[in-house]
Scaffold this active site. Sequence first.
Site, PDB file in Angstrom:
ATOM      1  N   TYR A   1      -0.264  13.538  54.074  1.00 50.21           N
ATOM      2  CA  TYR A   1      -1.384  13.695  53.152  1.00 50.21           C
ATOM      3  C   TYR A   1      -2.348  12.583  53.485  1.00 50.21           C
ATOM      4  CZ  TYR A   1       0.586  17.255  50.175  1.00 50.21           C
ATOM      5  OH  TYR A   1       1.055  18.426  49.700  1.00 50.21           O
TER       6      TYR A   1
ATOM      7  N   ASP B   1      -4.183  22.228  53.196  1.00 51.06           N
ATOM      8  CA  ASP B   1      -4.381  23.221  52.133  1.00 51.06           C
ATOM      9  C   ASP B   1      -4.311  22.591  50.739  1.00 51.06           C
ATOM     10  OD1 ASP B   1      -1.714  22.653  51.833  1.00 51.06           O
ATOM     11  OD2 ASP B   1      -0.989  24.626  52.430  1.00 51.06           O
TER      12      ASP B   1
ATOM     13  N   HIS C   1       1.591  26.995  51.303  1.00 49.76           N
ATOM     14  CA  HIS C   1       2.212  25.868  50.599  1.00 49.76           C
ATOM     15  C   HIS C   1       3.263  26.371  49.602  1.00 49.76           C
ATOM     16  CE1 HIS C   1       1.093  21.460  49.865  1.00 49.76           C
ATOM     17  NE2 HIS C   1       2.109  21.644  49.065  1.00 49.76           N
TER      18      HIS C   1
HETATM   19  O1  173 Z   1       3.748  21.024  46.759  1.00 44.46           O
HETATM   20  C1  173 Z   1       3.830  19.889  46.310  1.00 44.46           C
HETATM   21  O2  173 Z   1       4.387  19.668  45.246  1.00 44.46           O
HETATM   22  C2  173 Z   1       3.207  18.817  47.062  1.00 44.46           C
HETATM   23  O3  173 Z   1       2.855  19.065  48.163  1.00 44.46           O
HETATM   24  C3  173 Z   1       2.972  17.483  46.506  1.00 44.46           C
HETATM   25  C4  173 Z   1       1.776  16.851  46.772  1.00 44.46           C
HETATM   26  C5  173 Z   1       1.516  15.621  46.226  1.00 44.46           C
HETATM   27  C6  173 Z   1       2.442  15.019  45.407  1.00 44.46           C
HETATM   28  C7  173 Z   1       3.640  15.632  45.144  1.00 44.46           C
HETATM   29  C8  173 Z   1       3.898  16.865  45.698  1.00 44.46           C
END
Ligand code: 173
Length: 509
Positions: free
Chosen positions: A248, A276, A371
Amino acid sequence: MGVSAEEISQHNDRQSCWVIVRGNVFDVTEFLPEHPGGEKIILKYAGRDATAAFDPVHPPDTLDKYLDKSKHLGPVADMAAVIAADENRKKTPEEEAEAAEDLRLAEARGNMPPIDSCYNLLDFEAVARRVMKRGAWAYYSSAADDEISYRENRAAFQRVWFRPRILIDVERVDLSTRMLGARVAAPFYVTATALGKLGHPDGETCLTKAAARHQVVQMIPTLASCSFDEIMDAAKGPGNPYQWLQLYVNKDREITRKIIQHAEARGCRALFITVDAPQLGRREKDMRAKAAALGNGGSSVQTAEGLRSDTSQGAARAISSFIDPSLCWDDLPWFRSVTRLPIVLKGVQRVEDVVRAAETGLVDGVVLSNHGGRQLDFARSSLEVLAETMPVLRARGLDRRIEVYVDGGLRRATDILKALCLGAKGVGIGRPFLYAMSAYGVDGVDRAMALLKDELEMDMRLLGARTMDDLGPELVDTRSLGSHPNGVPDDHLAQNVYDPLQTPRQRDA
Ligand code: 173
């Protein structure tokens, strides 16, 4: 020496808030307004031991990284007194409910079916559902809005049928393949999913160990419960470490650069940039469960800054505020400049974007994914997008430039084979391994992988394919795939509240 239980217990409100994590005391008073998960969850543990709530959602190095050293107050002098005080404390109704739930779960765990009575991936899900904490189950199982994409992901596989070859010598079947340049024992990988310790105290390392045993890849999530290094340390096995990093992208690119370069130095083999999730989808099961645990009705907190990541936001949204929603195509050269790892875009959802990604010459692959149905509801299944994508890539000669992966909804080897026939290089599997882990730890994941391999071997024989190279579009019938003739998954929320129309009533006689 250390800080006494008596002293800690005095710092139990917003004016002065101390918490215990793993036997150490921290002054988090000034940090309260900055906590991405909101201050309410911390205040719940003010003056007390917060370890059980802290651990699943924070990697062990979090406090060292984010809380100034002057706020680390040292070890607890008398942990026994802390425990005794906690036992004598009058519990809130939510805590009473949690204690009752713990009892129920302990009983459910005691009556769990033996692991060898699980014959397929959905069996693990059924067991996990009974033995997981409500909040953990809600987080793993939740999906966006009406969860239509989530359920469509599975339904799409049921619209593709096989056209097997006969009279092929299938005495020997080889499941191995290459992914991004490395040989792996099977065409599936463990895809990235956050917060492994919600399901099991050892967290993602359960997935790591099972993946190493089976010589398949694990994609390490940015938001793992274990630290990145703990996971890499657990990755031992032939050919290992064989880990990819899911990323991320942080608003602070310096942090992102460090994460990438550290992963590369530790032997990670590829970088998967999630594209995404500029903002996390609304997963209402997760939101409701978190609100219930905090003892509010689930109402959101509207402030000057808009809807804050507070009580109503669920586990995932609360910790995702660092993600940069301004990430765009123009950023790709920067990623290429900071790493030599293969770069893969995770979460591509239309053929035009696959073509664009390939034409940049900067990326080595894409993951077609919605996702796990957790982002945009009504995003199509990756299988459907795959069937649309591969002919276009082939026509333009781009299929040799990038590798295409898919994830979402795969539960059976037949699902995997359908995706491979349609041109996927490999498939990601997320929730099923989490459920196997939550129910049975590393042995559960091990068995889930063994079952998949067993199914794969048999299905390849029955399909008339000896190796991955024998799989192709001629082995599947996709005529129904794009037209959704078996309907859109039921709209449960609307059905619950819908009053059927009435026709005119007869007058009373
Ligand atoms: O799908 C999710 O839960 C996920 O990708 C996510 C993203 C940021 C923080 C925690 C989970």
